[in-house]
Design an enzyme around this catalytic site. Structure first.
Site, PDB file in Angstrom:
ATOM      1  N   ASP A 178     -21.323 -13.536  56.178  1.00  0.00           N
ATOM      2  CA  ASP A 178     -21.178 -12.479  55.179  1.00  0.00           C
ATOM      3  C   ASP A 178     -20.854 -11.174  55.917  1.00  0.00           C
ATOM      4  O   ASP A 178     -21.544 -10.797  56.874  1.00  0.00           O
ATOM      5  CB  ASP A 178     -22.483 -12.339  54.385  1.00  0.00           C
ATOM      6  CG  ASP A 178     -22.340 -11.357  53.243  1.00  0.00           C
ATOM      7  OD1 ASP A 178     -22.421 -11.795  52.073  1.00  0.00           O
ATOM      8  OD2 ASP A 178     -22.160 -10.144  53.517  1.00  0.00           O
ATOM      9  N   HIS A 191      -9.419  -0.744  48.487  1.00  0.00           N
ATOM     10  CA  HIS A 191      -9.518  -2.188  48.285  1.00  0.00           C
ATOM     11  C   HIS A 191      -8.418  -2.945  49.037  1.00  0.00           C
ATOM     12  O   HIS A 191      -8.651  -4.044  49.552  1.00  0.00           O
ATOM     13  CB  HIS A 191      -9.430  -2.458  46.781  1.00  0.00           C
ATOM     14  CG  HIS A 191     -10.105  -3.706  46.358  1.00  0.00           C
ATOM     15  ND1 HIS A 191      -9.420  -4.883  46.204  1.00  0.00           N
ATOM     16  CD2 HIS A 191     -11.419  -3.969  46.067  1.00  0.00           C
ATOM     17  CE1 HIS A 191     -10.275  -5.823  45.821  1.00  0.00           C
ATOM     18  NE2 HIS A 191     -11.473  -5.295  45.732  1.00  0.00           N
ATOM     19  N   ASP A 195      -8.837  -5.955  51.589  1.00  0.00           N
ATOM     20  CA  ASP A 195      -8.164  -7.263  51.523  1.00  0.00           C
ATOM     21  C   ASP A 195      -7.560  -7.640  52.869  1.00  0.00           C
ATOM     22  O   ASP A 195      -7.622  -8.794  53.289  1.00  0.00           O
ATOM     23  CB  ASP A 195      -7.048  -7.235  50.467  1.00  0.00           C
ATOM     24  CG  ASP A 195      -7.595  -7.351  49.053  1.00  0.00           C
ATOM     25  OD1 ASP A 195      -8.816  -7.481  48.912  1.00  0.00           O
ATOM     26  OD2 ASP A 195      -6.790  -7.315  48.102  1.00  0.00           O
ATOM     27  N   GLU A 221     -16.871 -11.635  49.902  1.00  0.00           N
ATOM     28  CA  GLU A 221     -16.762 -11.421  51.350  1.00  0.00           C
ATOM     29  C   GLU A 221     -17.669 -12.374  52.101  1.00  0.00           C
ATOM     30  O   GLU A 221     -18.211 -12.043  53.146  1.00  0.00           O
ATOM     31  CB  GLU A 221     -17.060  -9.957  51.715  1.00  0.00           C
ATOM     32  CG  GLU A 221     -18.019  -9.246  50.798  1.00  0.00           C
ATOM     33  CD  GLU A 221     -19.471  -9.646  51.011  1.00  0.00           C
ATOM     34  OE1 GLU A 221     -19.941 -10.547  50.280  1.00  0.00           O
ATOM     35  OE2 GLU A 221     -20.137  -9.049  51.880  1.00  0.00           O
TER      36      GLU A 221
HETATM   37  P1  GH3 Z   1     -24.228  -6.385  53.142  1.00  0.00           P
HETATM   38  O1  GH3 Z   1     -24.160  -6.008  54.553  1.00  0.00           O
HETATM   39  O2  GH3 Z   1     -25.610  -6.345  52.583  1.00  0.00           O
HETATM   40  O3  GH3 Z   1     -23.612  -7.728  52.889  1.00  0.00           O
HETATM   41  O4  GH3 Z   1     -23.412  -5.304  52.362  1.00  0.00           O
HETATM   42  P2  GH3 Z   1     -22.078  -5.485  51.555  1.00  0.00           P
HETATM   43  O5  GH3 Z   1     -21.595  -4.117  51.223  1.00  0.00           O
HETATM   44  O6  GH3 Z   1     -21.137  -6.354  52.265  1.00  0.00           O
HETATM   45  O7  GH3 Z   1     -22.591  -6.314  50.325  1.00  0.00           O
HETATM   46  P3  GH3 Z   1     -22.314  -6.223  48.799  1.00  0.00           P
HETATM   47  O8  GH3 Z   1     -22.631  -7.562  48.239  1.00  0.00           O
HETATM   48  O9  GH3 Z   1     -23.058  -5.043  48.235  1.00  0.00           O
HETATM   49  O10 GH3 Z   1     -20.773  -5.936  48.672  1.00  0.00           O
HETATM   50  C1  GH3 Z   1     -19.814  -6.914  48.809  1.00  0.00           C
HETATM   51  C2  GH3 Z   1     -18.514  -6.214  48.596  1.00  0.00           C
HETATM   52  O11 GH3 Z   1     -17.421  -7.095  48.816  1.00  0.00           O
HETATM   53  C3  GH3 Z   1     -18.367  -5.694  47.214  1.00  0.00           C
HETATM   54  C4  GH3 Z   1     -16.994  -6.121  46.775  1.00  0.00           C
HETATM   55  O12 GH3 Z   1     -16.250  -5.064  46.276  1.00  0.00           O
HETATM   56  C5  GH3 Z   1     -16.359  -6.609  48.044  1.00  0.00           C
HETATM   57  N1  GH3 Z   1     -15.406  -7.668  47.785  1.00  0.00           N
HETATM   58  C6  GH3 Z   1     -15.650  -8.890  47.294  1.00  0.00           C
HETATM   59  N2  GH3 Z   1     -14.485  -9.583  47.179  1.00  0.00           N
HETATM   60  C7  GH3 Z   1     -13.500  -8.762  47.632  1.00  0.00           C
HETATM   61  C8  GH3 Z   1     -12.078  -8.905  47.759  1.00  0.00           C
HETATM   62  O13 GH3 Z   1     -11.474  -9.938  47.421  1.00  0.00           O
HETATM   63  N3  GH3 Z   1     -11.389  -7.859  48.275  1.00  0.00           N
HETATM   64  C9  GH3 Z   1     -12.014  -6.714  48.644  1.00  0.00           C
HETATM   65  N4  GH3 Z   1     -11.258  -5.764  49.156  1.00  0.00           N
HETATM   66  N5  GH3 Z   1     -13.334  -6.542  48.497  1.00  0.00           N
HETATM   67  C10 GH3 Z   1     -14.074  -7.551  48.008  1.00  0.00           C
HETATM   68 MG    MG Z   2     -21.674  -8.348  52.710  1.00  0.00          MG
HETATM   69 MG    MG Z   3     -22.084 -10.841  50.127  1.00  0.00          MG
END
Ligand code: GH3
Ligand code: MG
Ligand code: MG
Length: 297
Positions: A178, A191, A195, A221
């Site tokens: 993660d 964003h 990506d 992610e």
């Molecule tokens: P942590 O260290 O606790 O994992 O913090 P984090 O910020 O990674 O965790 P959190 O679950 O709060 O955030 C995950 C983020 O991943 C939020 C979301 O916008 C981003 N994300 C998820 N899928 C995608 C994607 O396909 N593209 C992009 N650019 N961002 C994504």
């Molecule tokens: Mg994360």
């Molecule tokens: Mg996560």
């Protein structure tokens, strides 16, 4: 002079000659070198690129490539020997060398005495259909952003691996990765850059894992990697290698990208849900311990 509507020989000849599907008529010789082509219709010429004069006298398998499965050829021979029809799908090659998928039937034709005198093959080019099916399968099993396997496909691999362990024993490793503070990367850089980081992360994972390993995008992610035939210690080394590779990789515009990794060893008797939960717990333990680290579970 008007044509006799009951001139069946003429009418049947015209039907075969003008049929949309390719038609090949061969003699019924089964001993080597097999049946010879006596006739092909214009649809065959269009499909294959060969003229009738070039193929009369040849065995129809002249268009088959090395990729035709033995099983198909054996079944064809067996059916013809028994006087039964045959249905198959092979990859053939046109005169210009391009391959095409062909679906075909070969049917024995019996004369008045009941003996087989000829075979008639009807062939259809199904390349477009095969390409569409392949494309749909690919879309159903991969993540469009990264091209990695998606959760559905990965779960199949995981299930198969656990079945294999149950049957033959051994060990395997499952990693759950993660990204750390990925939300902040998105918030700071947008964003689109987020990506790009995800795509590049996939490259790093691919470059630092073995051919037999199966990485996939679990969602958002989060990524998973299944390392078959890997003992616990080897699995931990792999996890540590991936963690470092990510931390040291120069990602575009972002100062530091790190991952927290949950690393679990799979044993015979484990269930998919159980090992995924353990991997998730281990990954959260790595987060709590300060991120950018590996925790085992
Ligand atoms: P942590 O260290 O606790 O994992 O913090 P984090 O910020 O990674 O965790 P959190 O679950 O709060 O955030 C995950 C983020 O991943 C939020 C979301 O916008 C981003 N994300 C998820 N899928 C995608 C994607 O396909 N593209 C992009 N650019 N961002 C994504
Ligand atoms: Mg994360
Ligand atoms: Mg996560």
């Amino acid at each position: 002079m008007t044509q006799d509507p009951c001139d069946w020989p003429r009418l049947l000849g015209a039907c075969v000659d003008q049929a949309y599907n390719a038609v090949i008529i061969t003699d019924a010789r089964l001993e080597a070198p097999g049946p010879e082509i006596l006739y092909v219709n214009p649809a065959f010429e269009r499909m294959s690129g060969y003229g009738r004069d070039e193929v009369v006298g040849l065995n129809p398998r002249f268009m088959q490539g090395p990729d035709t499965e033995r099983e198909v050829l054996d079944r064809l021979r067996r059916n013809l020997q028994r006087g039964e029809p045959f249905e198959g799908h092979t990859i053939n090659y046109r005169k210009d060398g391009t391959p095409f998928h062909m679906e075909w039937t070969t049917t024995p034709v019996r004369g008045d005495s009941g003996d087989i005198t000829h075979f008639v093959a009807v062939q259809r080019d199904i390349t477009r259909q095969v390409e569409l099916e392949t494309e749909l399968e690919l879309r159903a099993s991969t993540d469009p952003l990264t091209g990695f396997y998606n959760r559905i496909r990965f779960s199949e691999y995981l299930g198969n691996e656990l079945n294999r362990l149950r049957r033959y024993g051994g060990e395997a490793t499952l990693l759950l990765l993660d990204l750390d503070h990925f939300k902040a990367i998105n918030d700071e850089h947008g964003h689109d850059l987020g990506d790009r980081v995800l795509k590049e992360l996939c490259q790093v994972l691919e470059e630092n894992s073995r051919e037999a390993d199966i990485p996939a995008r679990w969602g958002g992610e989060e990524f998973v990697l299944l390392a078959p035939e890997t003992f616990a210690q080897e699995g931990e080394l792999l996890a540590e290698k991936l963690r470092q590779a990510v931390a040291n990789h120069p990602f575009p515009a972002v100062a530091a990208v790190t991952v927290s990794i949950g690393c679990v060893s799979l044993s015979p008797g484990d269930s998919p849900d159980e090992v995924l939960r353990r991997a998730d717990d281990a990954m959260y333990a790595a987060k709590e311990a300060g991120r950018n680290r590996v925790a085992t579970g």
